[in-house]
Design an enzyme around this catalytic site. Structure first.
Site, short mmCIF file in Angstrom:
data_model
loop_
_atom_site.label_atom_id
_atom_site.label_comp_id
_atom_site.label_asym_id
_atom_site.label_seq_id
_atom_site.Cartn_x
_atom_site.Cartn_y
_atom_site.Cartn_z
CB CYS A 79 58.03 -46.35 -74.18
SG CYS A 79 59.04 -45.94 -75.59
CG HIS A 177 61.85 -45.19 -70.91
ND1 HIS A 177 61.24 -46.41 -70.72
CD2 HIS A 177 61.96 -45.02 -72.23
CE1 HIS A 177 61.00 -46.98 -71.89
NE2 HIS A 177 61.42 -46.15 -72.84
CD GLU A 179 60.70 -46.65 -67.24
OE1 GLU A 179 60.17 -45.54 -67.37
OE2 GLU A 179 60.96 -47.40 -68.21
N1 GLN Z 1 59.63 -48.97 -80.23
C1 GLN Z 1 58.80 -49.62 -79.27
C2 GLN Z 1 57.42 -49.89 -79.84
O1 GLN Z 1 57.08 -49.38 -80.85
C3 GLN Z 1 58.67 -48.78 -78.02
C4 GLN Z 1 60.02 -48.62 -77.37
C5 GLN Z 1 60.00 -48.57 -75.86
O2 GLN Z 1 59.04 -48.99 -75.23
N2 GLN Z 1 61.09 -48.13 -75.29
O3 GLN Z 1 56.68 -50.64 -79.28
#
Ligand code: GLN
Length: 182
Positions: A79, A177, A179
């Site tokens: 992410c 995710h 994890e």
């Molecule tokens: N929306 C976050 C970003 O743009 C990422 C979200 C996440 O890591 N779960 O950095």
């Protein structure tokens, strides 16, 4: 195996437990001296990529980590961690979805931050990951990979026709995710 987990902001605790559950030894990277411990893999957790990018820079971690990534250290990113690795971040024109001030810029893909909208930003689905079916996938205000910029990028999972996990050289990166699956 020794895993250094970037622990400046976000879901680093979850990332560390994930790696311990795989039998790895983990340590947190909060300042430059933590890097002296040496690692076999760098884990970049989810969180806010703009905040993480700023802290990496302010804490003097940006350059030493970039050097290690460029020299082939294995990286596992989810992410916000993925966002910090990509070559290109789309300019959404929105005030809240701006690019981080600084990011590593190595993984040859383009992402759009917060691609699934603000209200319905988080959801779960089940899909195939690296040939393995029925893998639960949790998306939390996730980015979308909108473009692959090199034939060397391998797509490991997809959702609605867009890649959601990729492998390229030393980097494996997810918009969801993994994890949270332990
Ligand atoms: N929306 C976050 C970003 O743009 C990422 C979200 C996440 O890591 N779960 O950095």
């Amino acid at each position: 195996m020794k895993v250094g987990v970037l622990a400046v902001q976000g879901a680093f605790a979850e990332m560390a437990s994930y790696w311990r559950a795989q039998g790895a030894e983990t340590f947190e990277i909060r300042q430059r001296s933590d890097l002296e411990r040496g690692m076999d893999l760098l884990a970049l957790p989810g969180g806010e990529s703009t905040v993480q990018g700023k802290l990496l820079n302010d804490l003097g971690l940006f350059t030493p980590l970039k050097e290690r990534i460029d020299s082939g250290l294995s990286v596992f990113a989810t992410c916000a961690g993925l966002i910090l690795l990509v070559e290109k971040i789309e300019d959404s024109g929105s005030r809240t979805d701006t690019r981080p001030e600084k990011w590593f810029g190595v993984l040859p893909v383009t992402v759009r931050r917060n691609a699934y909208g603000r209200q319905l930003g988080s959801f779960r689905t089940v899909g195939t990951f690296d040939g393995k079916p029925n893998v639960p996938m949790t998306f939390i205000r996730a980015p979308a990979i909108t473009e692959i910029l090199s034939p060397e990028v391998e797509m490991l999972s997809a959702f609605n026709g867009l890649p959601t996990a990729v492998r390229w050289r030393n980097i494996t990166a997810f918009t969801w995710h993994p994890e949270l699956n332990t």
